[in-house]
Every structure is written in C-alpha cells, then in structure tokens.
Design a protein around this motif. Sequence first.
Motif, PDB file in Angstrom:
ATOM      1  N   ARG A  48      76.407 -75.187  23.990  1.00  0.00           N
ATOM      2  CA  ARG A  48      75.350 -75.151  23.123  1.00  0.00           C
ATOM      3  C   ARG A  48      73.922 -75.015  23.361  1.00  0.00           C
ATOM      4  N   LEU A  49      73.829 -75.870  24.222  1.00  0.00           N
ATOM      5  CA  LEU A  49      72.352 -76.229  24.441  1.00  0.00           C
ATOM      6  C   LEU A  49      71.807 -74.918  25.639  1.00  0.00           C
ATOM      7  N   LEU A  50      72.910 -74.488  26.412  1.00  0.00           N
ATOM      8  CA  LEU A  50      72.582 -73.557  27.083  1.00  0.00           C
ATOM      9  C   LEU A  50      72.383 -72.233  26.378  1.00  0.00           C
ATOM     10  N   GLN A  77      58.423 -86.719  17.545  1.00  0.00           N
ATOM     11  CA  GLN A  77      58.409 -85.906  18.778  1.00  0.00           C
ATOM     12  C   GLN A  77      59.451 -84.938  18.913  1.00  0.00           C
ATOM     13  N   PRO A  78      59.222 -83.484  19.136  1.00  0.00           N
ATOM     14  CA  PRO A  78      60.312 -82.817  19.018  1.00  0.00           C
ATOM     15  C   PRO A  78      61.107 -82.702  20.298  1.00  0.00           C
ATOM     16  N   ARG A 285      67.539 -94.242  15.929  1.00  0.00           N
ATOM     17  CA  ARG A 285      67.409 -92.955  17.176  1.00  0.00           C
ATOM     18  C   ARG A 285      66.066 -92.666  16.930  1.00  0.00           C
ATOM     19  N   HIS A 286      65.439 -92.049  18.099  1.00  0.00           N
ATOM     20  CA  HIS A 286      63.986 -91.472  18.141  1.00  0.00           C
ATOM     21  C   HIS A 286      63.936 -90.378  17.294  1.00  0.00           C
ATOM     22  N   ALA A 287      63.244 -90.445  16.468  1.00  0.00           N
ATOM     23  CA  ALA A 287      62.926 -89.349  15.390  1.00  0.00           C
ATOM     24  C   ALA A 287      62.229 -88.112  16.026  1.00  0.00           C
ATOM     25  N   GLY A 288      62.656 -87.010  15.487  1.00  0.00           N
ATOM     26  CA  GLY A 288      62.136 -85.635  15.986  1.00  0.00           C
ATOM     27  C   GLY A 288      63.167 -84.631  15.980  1.00  0.00           C
ATOM     28  N   ARG A 289      62.451 -83.464  16.050  1.00  0.00           N
ATOM     29  CA  ARG A 289      63.394 -82.093  16.123  1.00  0.00           C
ATOM     30  C   ARG A 289      64.491 -82.143  17.166  1.00  0.00           C
ATOM     31  N   VAL A 290      65.716 -81.728  16.925  1.00  0.00           N
ATOM     32  CA  VAL A 290      66.810 -81.413  17.990  1.00  0.00           C
ATOM     33  C   VAL A 290      67.246 -80.224  17.726  1.00  0.00           C
ATOM     34  N   TRP A 291      68.016 -79.761  18.671  1.00  0.00           N
ATOM     35  CA  TRP A 291      68.760 -78.448  18.605  1.00  0.00           C
ATOM     36  C   TRP A 291      70.061 -78.840  17.787  1.00  0.00           C
ATOM     37  N   PHE A 292      70.423 -79.998  18.073  1.00  0.00           N
ATOM     38  CA  PHE A 292      71.849 -80.431  17.322  1.00  0.00           C
ATOM     39  C   PHE A 292      72.207 -81.887  17.756  1.00  0.00           C
TER      40      PHE A 292
END
Length: 319
Positions: A48-50, A77-78, A285-292
Amino acid sequence: MVGTELVGWLLDSDPALRWQVERDIAGEPPEVWEATRARIATEGFGARLLSHQDPDGQWAGGAYFPAGYDPAREPGQPWTATTWSLTTLREWGMDAAVLRERRTAELLAEHARWEYDDLPYWGGEVDCCINAWTVANGLWLGADVGGIADWFAEHQLDDGGWNCAWVDGARRSSVHSTLNSLKGLLAHEIATGGTEATRAARRAGEEYLLVRGLFRRLSTGEPIAPWVGRFAYPFRWCYDVLNAAEYFREASAHDGVAPEPRLAEAIGLIRDARQPDGTWVQGDRHAGRVWFEVDVPAGERSKWLTLSGTRVLSWWDES
C-alpha cells in the motif's frame, strides 16, 4: 518464555510485522521469516505504501513535508512525505532491491529538494533527525551519503549528544535528537564499518543517554518528562525508553556485547508497562496526516509495541 497464545496473536498480522515475530520471538528458521519478509512489497502495508510513490520517486510531492503543506491550517505533523515513507519501508524490512528497481535513489537525487534552503536530498540538511534518517535510507538504497555521516561527528555538542535546534543556538542536547542521530550512525557503521570519528561519536552519544539511565535528568535525577514511559507506535521522531531500548538492543547485537547494566531501571519501566496477558497497550499516537493506519487506537493492545517490548525483555533477560 512467551506463551503460544501470545505468539499466535502476534503472528496473525501484516507481513511487515509477522516476519519479525517469526525471527525474533517464534524462533523460526531463516527460510520461514525470509519468505514472509519478501511478501512486504506485494501484500498489506508495504504494498500500500509503495503504491503511493510518485513517478519522480517522491511521496506526497515533498522531501520532509507534503507539497503544499501549511502548518497553520493542518493540525499535527504530516507523516506522508518522502523521508517518512522511505524510513517506514526500511524499518519494516522491505528488500531495498524493490526500490532500487524503481531507481528511487537516482530519481530523488534529480527531483527531491529539502524544504530547508532547497538543498539536494542526499546531501542532507541541518536537522539531526532528518540527517539520521537520510543517511540510513541512503545506505539502504545505495546513495552516496558518507558526507552526512561525517556531519554528525562535526555537529556533536559538548555534552555528547545532539539537538536539532543547534542551528538556532541550542547548546544542550535533546534525547529525541540524540536517539535518532545514534540510529543513523549505527546504520552507517553496520553498512560501512564507520570511521574513527563516527564510531567515537556514537560511543559518546550512547554515553549521553546511559549516564541518564535513558530517562533521568542529570542535574536532579528526576524523570525528564512523563512521556519517557509512554509508548506509541509508530515511534516517529519521538523519544521514549522502549524506543531507546530497541536501539541499544540492536547496538548490542552489532557490537557483540552484553546489555549495558545502566539500562536496568529503564528496562523496569518497560516491564511494568506490560499487561497481565503479556501485551503492551497503545499510548497516545502522534497526530498528523497518514496514508493509512498501521496500528490500533490509543488504549488498545498493540501488536507492534508487544513485538518491541517482548524482544527487548527477552534480550535483557536472556543475557
């Protein structure tokens, strides 16, 4: 000893986690965990990350931050840009050949620039943590990052550690910056043998943490902060004693030495956090935008933290 029920629970997981359970906890032979590890590129989290990699080799169009990121409009932080994505894939154990076939190192050399001063990607910048991930990722992908490794010896502070705010005048080290710098230096030493200067820098950085027992202030002996004993996966750039103990476990294996006795109290904190069923619970958990998402919400049993906690205690107890 780890119970069969706990091992079974851990094995029921994504290949990025499962292969480490097979190797470090279940004691499976290499042909088993290597086969699982090979699946990271084609299944689950790794695949998925790839899939989010851009044609120019980057993720989210940026080196450390996504393209167009505005901190005033986005809380936290994203974690989606190139450095975070590469670091995650490397730490999960993906075969570097997958990214080398994509010419990732060459594409990043051509297209990626740091947000700080528009510096070239594989040359690093001024932030200790960023440089640490870059040297480790570069070695993994075959990029020339020797100059960044030398940078750590040149920018070590008088107390033996590092601080990403040195460029703003900081003269006292940070446990966050020091741990991340050590990880980069260890990766460099494992891959190349290091130099006399980088090996000495790693030893001094380790001493900075060890003399503090990983979590106490040198001046008063009091805990640095409550967060040293609160664990959350992914670790990101953040320091806690479990994250630090994982580093010392890896360094011990590389150096061929027994665990440092000054880790004992920190190991006690890790042991105390273990639940009666042998698991560790996810912290905030550390806040911020993630892919999933790759782990459970706060308050639930975390397989990633249980993997880390279990192998750290096994390493300590078996020694």
